[in-house]
Design a protein around this motif. Structure first.
Motif, mmCIF file in Angstrom:
data_model
loop_
_atom_site.group_PDB
_atom_site.id
_atom_site.type_symbol
_atom_site.label_atom_id
_atom_site.label_comp_id
_atom_site.label_asym_id
_atom_site.label_seq_id
_atom_site.Cartn_x
_atom_site.Cartn_y
_atom_site.Cartn_z
ATOM 1 N N TRP A 1 0.941 -1.293 -0.050
ATOM 2 C CA TRP A 1 -0.055 -0.034 -0.011
ATOM 3 C C TRP A 1 0.914 1.326 -0.009
ATOM 4 O O TRP A 1 0.414 2.294 -0.792
ATOM 5 N N THR A 2 1.879 1.233 0.777
ATOM 6 C CA THR A 2 2.836 2.468 0.970
ATOM 7 C C THR A 2 3.496 2.699 -0.543
ATOM 8 O O THR A 2 3.697 3.737 -0.717
ATOM 9 N N ARG B 1 -0.820 7.256 -6.207
ATOM 10 C CA ARG B 1 -2.044 7.998 -5.641
ATOM 11 C C ARG B 1 -2.078 9.283 -5.642
ATOM 12 O O ARG B 1 -3.080 10.148 -5.822
ATOM 13 N N THR B 2 -0.763 9.756 -5.184
ATOM 14 C CA THR B 2 -0.589 11.452 -5.309
ATOM 15 C C THR B 2 -0.613 11.979 -6.606
ATOM 16 O O THR B 2 -1.539 12.936 -6.530
ATOM 17 N N LEU B 3 -0.252 11.187 -7.615
ATOM 18 C CA LEU B 3 -0.552 11.805 -9.038
ATOM 19 C C LEU B 3 -1.792 11.827 -9.452
ATOM 20 O O LEU B 3 -2.269 12.720 -10.394
ATOM 21 N N VAL B 4 -2.682 10.574 -9.177
ATOM 22 C CA VAL B 4 -3.802 10.553 -9.712
ATOM 23 C C VAL B 4 -4.957 11.593 -8.946
ATOM 24 O O VAL B 4 -5.646 12.027 -9.812
ATOM 25 N N MET C 1 -3.905 -0.901 -5.974
ATOM 26 C CA MET C 1 -4.162 0.442 -6.826
ATOM 27 C C MET C 1 -5.717 0.173 -7.383
ATOM 28 O O MET C 1 -6.418 1.180 -7.256
ATOM 29 N N GLY C 2 -5.951 -0.865 -7.836
ATOM 30 C CA GLY C 2 -7.374 -1.176 -8.392
ATOM 31 C C GLY C 2 -8.430 -0.990 -7.386
ATOM 32 O O GLY C 2 -9.513 -0.441 -7.191
ATOM 33 N N GLY C 3 -7.818 -1.635 -6.062
ATOM 34 C CA GLY C 3 -8.969 -1.539 -4.715
ATOM 35 C C GLY C 3 -9.220 0.093 -4.515
ATOM 36 O O GLY C 3 -10.406 0.374 -4.274
ATOM 37 N N MET D 1 4.261 -1.938 -12.271
ATOM 38 C CA MET D 1 3.256 -1.170 -12.639
ATOM 39 C C MET D 1 3.436 -0.097 -13.781
ATOM 40 O O MET D 1 4.180 0.736 -13.574
ATOM 41 N N ARG D 2 2.879 -0.228 -14.987
ATOM 42 C CA ARG D 2 3.458 0.477 -16.067
ATOM 43 C C ARG D 2 2.520 1.753 -15.996
ATOM 44 O O ARG D 2 3.047 2.713 -16.307
ATOM 45 N N SER D 3 1.074 1.478 -16.152
ATOM 46 C CA SER D 3 0.335 2.977 -16.357
ATOM 47 C C SER D 3 -1.059 2.633 -15.618
ATOM 48 O O SER D 3 -1.518 1.678 -15.174
ATOM 49 N N VAL D 4 -1.819 3.909 -15.400
ATOM 50 C CA VAL D 4 -3.223 4.126 -15.105
ATOM 51 C C VAL D 4 -3.811 4.672 -15.915
ATOM 52 O O VAL D 4 -3.490 6.087 -16.251
#
Length: 325
Positions: free
Chosen positions: A172-173, A179-182, A210-212, A233-236
């Motif tokens: 999670w960390t 999470r900050t960027l999104v 991330m999905g959760g 992880m490549r992209s969101v």
């Protein structure tokens, strides 16, 4: 530094008091007691990370190295360092062999700083049920790392099944920068999100969390797409009802942010040292509700936020279980 070989818990307590007196004693400035549970092979890595974290959060550092629990004779070796190579903290490295390793609390409990929170961090596969490890039950905050498990996905699901307020996981960390960027992108121009797609290797557990998180915060069910083209992880990608798309793509230590109708941006996305990740989790000693929500959305487990924070120890003898099998 004091080294004690084949010693007892009472001797460790006495030696710590003597070393504190000679070093000036700094217990009054301790913010917490940090218990680290680790295998011998990863002691140096755990020490380096804890040293970084202790620089930001003054603590008494208690490193428990469990070794060879099948050994017929118990043994305790201890190294006591006050304000030395492990940073500005009081540190005790305890190597435990034999049955003593299953009863580490008998040595650790007298060493806890009175009246300050206790945090336990497993830098090794954590128990499926934390209640079977007294060092977890005694802690106000418990830090695991699913990446240390042979099956991180199963380990994350075990964390959801066993969750109690105060638990967290370094998986999670590790998505904090994402999470900050999104969150920053959505705060800059608030918009509805109708779908999300995450591209990551199949073995990368950060994509699941991330999905959760996206599912819990946006009320959607993200799509996970596996790739072998990247180690992490490549992209969101977030899709809006009007057809606009927001996309973050990792590029080394940065991320390219694209949004329909706007110029591309290059944003920092640096992978942090383990010690910085640990220090982040030590900043808060209360329950992490957002993490609980992400676990709920990821695993389907319910009622995580209403579970009791107080754990009750359940004795489990892994040696006896193995013999029975």
């Amino acid at each position: 530094m004091i080294s004690l070989w084949d010693t007892r818990g009472t001797e460790v307590v006495k030696a710590l008091a003597a070393e504190r007196r000679s070093a000036g004693g700094v217990t009054s400035g301790m913010a917490l007691s940090l218990i680290v549970v680790v295998d011998e092979a990863q002691v140096h890595e755990a020490e380096a990370a804890a040293t970084i974290a202790a620089a930001a959060h003054p603590c008494r550092l208690l490193i428990v190295v469990r070794t060879d629990i099948d050994r017929p004779q118990s043994r305790l070796d201890a190294e006591i360092v006050v304000g030395g190579r492990l940073g500005p903290c009081e540190a005790i490295v305890m190597r435990m062999w034999g049955r003593l390793a299953l009863h580490a609390e008998s040595v650790v409990m007298p060493l806890l700083v009175p009246d300050v929170p206790v945090v336990t961090w497993w830098h090794m596969p954590a128990p499926d049920r934390i209640a079977t490890d007294y060092l977890g039950v005694v802690a106000d905050r418990r830090i695991t790392d699913a990446a240390q498990s042979g099956d991180p996905t199963a380990a994350l699901r075990a964390r959801a099944a066993d969750y109690a307020p105060g638990d967290t996981d370094l998986i999670w960390t590790r998505i904090t920068p994402w999470r900050t960027l999104v969150a920053g992108a959505l705060d800059a121009r608030p918009t509805a999100i109708s779908a999300a797609r995450i591209v990551a290797p199949a073995a990368d557990p950060t994509a699941m969390v991330m999905g959760g998180w996206l599912g819990a915060r946006l009320g959607i069910t993200p799509t996970l797409e596996h790739t072998d083209a990247a180690p992490r992880m490549r992209s969101v990608e977030l899709s809006c009802p009007n057809g606009d798309v927001l996309r973050l793509v990792r590029d080394g230590d940065s991320a390219q942010f694209t949004r329909t109708g706007e110029a591309d941006q290059q944003l920092p996305l640096v992978r942090r040292p383990l010690g910085d990740e640990l220090a982040e989790e030590l900043r808060r000693l209360d329950a992490d509700q957002v993490y609980a929500d992400a676990l709920t959305a990821m695993s389907g487990a319910r009622g995580l936020d209403v579970r009791p924070a107080h754990r009750v120890h359940v004795w489990h003898d892994p040696v006896g279980a193995g013999a029975a099998g």
